[in-house]
Scaffold this motif. Structure first.
Motif, PDB file in Angstrom:
ATOM      1  N   TYR A 154       0.972  -1.369  -0.096  1.00 46.80           N
ATOM      2  CA  TYR A 154       0.098   0.058   0.004  1.00 46.80           C
ATOM      3  C   TYR A 154       0.964   1.209   0.024  1.00 46.80           C
ATOM      4  O   TYR A 154       1.823   1.287   0.703  1.00 46.80           O
ATOM      5  N   ASP A 170       0.727   6.038  -0.529  1.00 47.52           N
ATOM      6  CA  ASP A 170      -0.077   7.173  -0.902  1.00 47.52           C
ATOM      7  C   ASP A 170      -0.788   7.199   0.388  1.00 47.52           C
ATOM      8  O   ASP A 170      -2.210   7.401   0.094  1.00 47.52           O
ATOM      9  N   SER A 171      -0.434   6.685   1.693  1.00 46.06           N
ATOM     10  CA  SER A 171      -1.217   7.018   2.729  1.00 46.06           C
ATOM     11  C   SER A 171      -2.333   5.878   2.676  1.00 46.06           C
ATOM     12  O   SER A 171      -3.612   6.252   3.259  1.00 46.06           O
ATOM     13  N   GLY A 172      -2.238   4.764   2.037  1.00 46.90           N
ATOM     14  CA  GLY A 172      -3.162   3.718   2.106  1.00 46.90           C
ATOM     15  C   GLY A 172      -4.158   3.820   0.978  1.00 46.90           C
ATOM     16  O   GLY A 172      -4.976   3.139   0.783  1.00 46.90           O
ATOM     17  N   LYS A 173      -3.898   5.010   0.067  1.00 47.74           N
ATOM     18  CA  LYS A 173      -4.907   5.016  -0.967  1.00 47.74           C
ATOM     19  C   LYS A 173      -4.683   4.223  -2.221  1.00 47.74           C
ATOM     20  O   LYS A 173      -5.432   4.070  -3.261  1.00 47.74           O
ATOM     21  N   ALA A 174      -3.074   3.988  -2.342  1.00 51.07           N
ATOM     22  CA  ALA A 174      -2.792   3.296  -3.630  1.00 51.07           C
ATOM     23  C   ALA A 174      -2.502   1.781  -3.095  1.00 51.07           C
ATOM     24  O   ALA A 174      -1.991   1.458  -2.079  1.00 51.07           O
ATOM     25  N   TYR A 175      -2.446   0.763  -4.225  1.00 52.40           N
ATOM     26  CA  TYR A 175      -2.463  -0.520  -3.870  1.00 52.40           C
ATOM     27  C   TYR A 175      -1.568  -1.406  -5.078  1.00 52.40           C
ATOM     28  O   TYR A 175      -1.855  -1.042  -6.284  1.00 52.40           O
ATOM     29  N   GLN A 234       0.517   0.522  -7.851  1.00 52.45           N
ATOM     30  CA  GLN A 234       0.078   1.654  -7.222  1.00 52.45           C
ATOM     31  C   GLN A 234      -1.268   2.460  -7.659  1.00 52.45           C
ATOM     32  O   GLN A 234      -1.066   3.648  -7.449  1.00 52.45           O
ATOM     33  N   HIS A 273      -4.793   3.669  -7.522  1.00 53.08           N
ATOM     34  CA  HIS A 273      -5.863   4.271  -6.543  1.00 53.08           C
ATOM     35  C   HIS A 273      -6.979   3.664  -6.980  1.00 53.08           C
ATOM     36  O   HIS A 273      -7.281   3.383  -8.316  1.00 53.08           O
ATOM     37  N   LYS A 274      -7.998   3.342  -6.231  1.00 53.33           N
ATOM     38  CA  LYS A 274      -9.091   2.620  -6.624  1.00 53.33           C
ATOM     39  C   LYS A 274     -10.342   3.114  -7.398  1.00 53.33           C
ATOM     40  O   LYS A 274     -10.362   2.390  -8.430  1.00 53.33           O
ATOM     41  N   TYR A 324      -9.361  -5.417  -8.028  1.00 49.33           N
ATOM     42  CA  TYR A 324      -8.377  -4.194  -7.756  1.00 49.33           C
ATOM     43  C   TYR A 324      -7.232  -5.045  -6.877  1.00 49.33           C
ATOM     44  O   TYR A 324      -6.155  -4.500  -7.108  1.00 49.33           O
TER      45      TYR A 324
END
Length: 143
Positions: free
Chosen positions: A83, A85-90, A94, A96-97, A113
């Protein structure tokens, strides 16, 4: 080296056996293709597997392999479950949802995802379709 072999057999109904091998690990899934079921996805957790999938999809979609590989290295160091970007990307690229969902809709398929192969497939497709600027690492690796 990543290897993916598909054997097809016809006995009454169309049956397919998908054999996936990677570093000696074998997964076997049998699907009735007449029912529209998709083969099981490749389970990919190693850096070598990630790089092989990037190369495979880059060739499929006509994307520069080095560019895609450099972006993945910059974004995640080829780690599949990271994870950022402070939990925003995975994932490897990377995503973002909301961006993943938007691109998947344009791609025209239902993608997962959290699935590494879907993450790579969609990112490489997006690079081939002029969406490289969606990754901050694009500027870093091309600048």
């Amino acid at each position: 080296m990543f290897s993916l072999a598909i054997e097809k057999a016809v006995v009454g109904l169309t049956l397919a056996a998908q054999v996936m091998t990677y570093s000696g690990a074998i997964a076997l899934a049998t699907d009735n293709l007449d029912l529209g079921e998709a083969p099981s996805p490749v389970i990919c957790e190693s850096k070598a597997c990630v790089k092989d999938l990037i190369e495979m999809y880059a060739k499929r979609y006509g994307t520069n392999v080095k560019l895609a590989t450099d972006i993945a290295r910059c974004e995640s160091e080829f780690r599949t479950d990271v994870y950022g970007d402070s939990g925003k990307a995975y994932g490897v690229f990377q995503f973002h949802k909301p961006t993943f969902d938007e691109f998947a809709k344009k791609f025209g398929d239902e993608l997962d995802y959290k699935n590494t192969e879907d993450n790579i497939k969609l990112a490489v497709w997006a690079l081939a379709h002029g969406k490289a600027n969606h990754w901050s690492c694009y500027a870093k690796v091309t600048g």
